[in-house]
Design a protein around this motif. Structure first.
Motif, mmCIF file in Angstrom:
data_model
loop_
_atom_site.group_PDB
_atom_site.id
_atom_site.type_symbol
_atom_site.label_atom_id
_atom_site.label_comp_id
_atom_site.label_asym_id
_atom_site.label_seq_id
_atom_site.Cartn_x
_atom_site.Cartn_y
_atom_site.Cartn_z
ATOM 1 N N GLY A 44 10.803 2.610 43.759
ATOM 2 C CA GLY A 44 9.596 3.205 44.305
ATOM 3 C C GLY A 44 9.771 3.621 45.750
ATOM 4 O O GLY A 44 9.351 4.710 46.162
ATOM 5 N N GLY A 75 0.338 6.728 43.271
ATOM 6 C CA GLY A 75 1.223 5.678 42.775
ATOM 7 C C GLY A 75 0.466 4.425 42.400
ATOM 8 O O GLY A 75 0.746 3.790 41.360
ATOM 9 N N PHE A 120 5.763 5.402 38.109
ATOM 10 C CA PHE A 120 4.970 4.229 38.459
ATOM 11 C C PHE A 120 4.048 3.807 37.320
ATOM 12 O O PHE A 120 3.573 2.679 37.296
ATOM 13 C CB PHE A 120 4.137 4.501 39.722
ATOM 14 C CG PHE A 120 4.895 4.347 40.999
ATOM 15 C CD1 PHE A 120 4.621 3.318 41.878
ATOM 16 C CD2 PHE A 120 5.907 5.232 41.337
ATOM 17 C CE1 PHE A 120 5.325 3.172 43.064
ATOM 18 C CE2 PHE A 120 6.614 5.106 42.518
ATOM 19 C CZ PHE A 120 6.324 4.077 43.392
ATOM 20 N N ALA A 132 2.576 -0.919 44.684
ATOM 21 C CA ALA A 132 2.966 0.482 44.531
ATOM 22 C C ALA A 132 2.513 1.305 45.738
ATOM 23 O O ALA A 132 3.291 2.084 46.307
ATOM 24 C CB ALA A 132 2.358 1.054 43.249
#
Length: 318
Positions: A44, A75, A120, A132
């Motif tokens: 990420g 996200g 995600f 996230a």
């Protein structure tokens, strides 16, 4: 002949030193984050670094901050949605509309936001919603700082308003439908179809033919490299191939043929995803090639529709 020449092209002269600097800038934080927070956080963070590097050269600091925050919100929402078909489809459509709006400023400015939603949500990044959001912000900020420190530059390439919205809406609807279908049908890695469409179908019409050809041929050749590495090399040998693929990916991204970017991206992803697992390597390679072919076929249909609409609008204007 066009594809042949592109395949044999070399990276732009003078980009090798910058490639080493970028490789270090990407690998060091990625390794640290992998050790401290796990591979999902690292993936990420790395994806958000790419976003930060994309928006910073063509945006003011405040504008870049807003774009990174938007990506972080997407996200976080994608992590909340998980693999819920309607929620991911809605987020894909929303991110595509934001992508279209930003293309009026510069082509591809928010091209990674739909990819963030996919990875995600149902993809390989497994984080809570707040993790996230924080990792996207952190990666975006670090990517922006790296861009400033290395003095990376990119031209501003505004897209015509009509073309930007036609592209964004059409691609958004198609990819939303693809994501809903693959998730509702529980098709493993089916999101690669949407990723192919998003990455290969560029907002600027003059770039579409080369990127579509490059994505198809590059993915096929890259899959062969990955397959040979997984089948015939020991784990450490496959790792070397993946590391070299990452190096050449950065090198060609700084100024080279798109076909080479696709060729080097594919073995890097497939080898890292299946390292040490022969059967998984075969499975992922077959899926990657198959879904890329489907995605390219869908993108070609959309490209033809967009071209016809553009011609009709020009005829009407005349």
């Amino acid at each position: 002949m066009t594809v042949h020449m592109a395949l044999l092209s070399r990276p732009m002269p003078g980009t090798l030193p910058m490639t080493f600097k970028m490789l270090v800038a990407i690998l060091i934080p990625s390794i640290v984050i992998t050790v401290l927070a796990g591979p999902s956080a690292s993936m990420g963070f790395g994806l958000a670094m790419g976003l930060g590097m994309a928006v910073t050269p063509v945006s003011k600091p405040q504008q870049a901050g807003v774009l990174i925050f938007i990506a972080a919100v997407l996200g976080a929402l994608a992590s909340l949605a998980g693999s819920t078909p309607w929620a991911i489809a809605l987020l894909i459509l929303l991110s595509a509309l934001l992508f279209a709006a930003s293309n009026r400023r510069s082509a591809g400015l928010l091209s990674l936001t739909p990819i963030i939603v996919i990875l995600f949500g149902p993809g390989a990044v497994d984080l809570s919603w707040w993790e996230a959001g924080l990792w996207v912000i952190a990666g975006g900020v670090v990517g922006g700082l790296v861009t400033k420190i290395l003095k990376l530059q990119a031209p501003v390439r505004p897209v015509n308003t009509f073309i930007a919205w036609e592209h964004g809406i059409t691609v958004g609807v198609l990819c939303a439908a693809v994501m809903y279908w693959t998730l509702a049908s529980n098709i493993p890695h089916g999101y690669w179809i949407a990723v192919t469409v998003l990455m290969a179908l560029r907002p600027l019409p003059e770039e579409r033919r080369d990127t579509l050809n490059g994505r198809l041929v590059g993915t096929f050749l890259g899959a062969i490299i990955a397959l040979l590495a997984v089948v015939f090399l020991p784990v450490w040998g496959a790792l070397i191939v993946a590391a070299l693929s990452m190096f050449f990916l950065i090198w060609y991204t700084l100024g080279g043929a798109y076909i080479m970017q696709a060729l080097t991206l594919t073995p890097m992803l497939l080898i890292f995803s299946s390292l040490g697992d022969y059967n998984l390597g075969l499975e992922l390679t077959a899926e990657r090639v198959g879904f890329t072919i489907v995605g390219i076929a869908a993108a070609i249909v959309v490209a033809i529709l967009l071209r016809n609409w553009e011609r009709r609008r020009q005829t009407s204007a005349a």
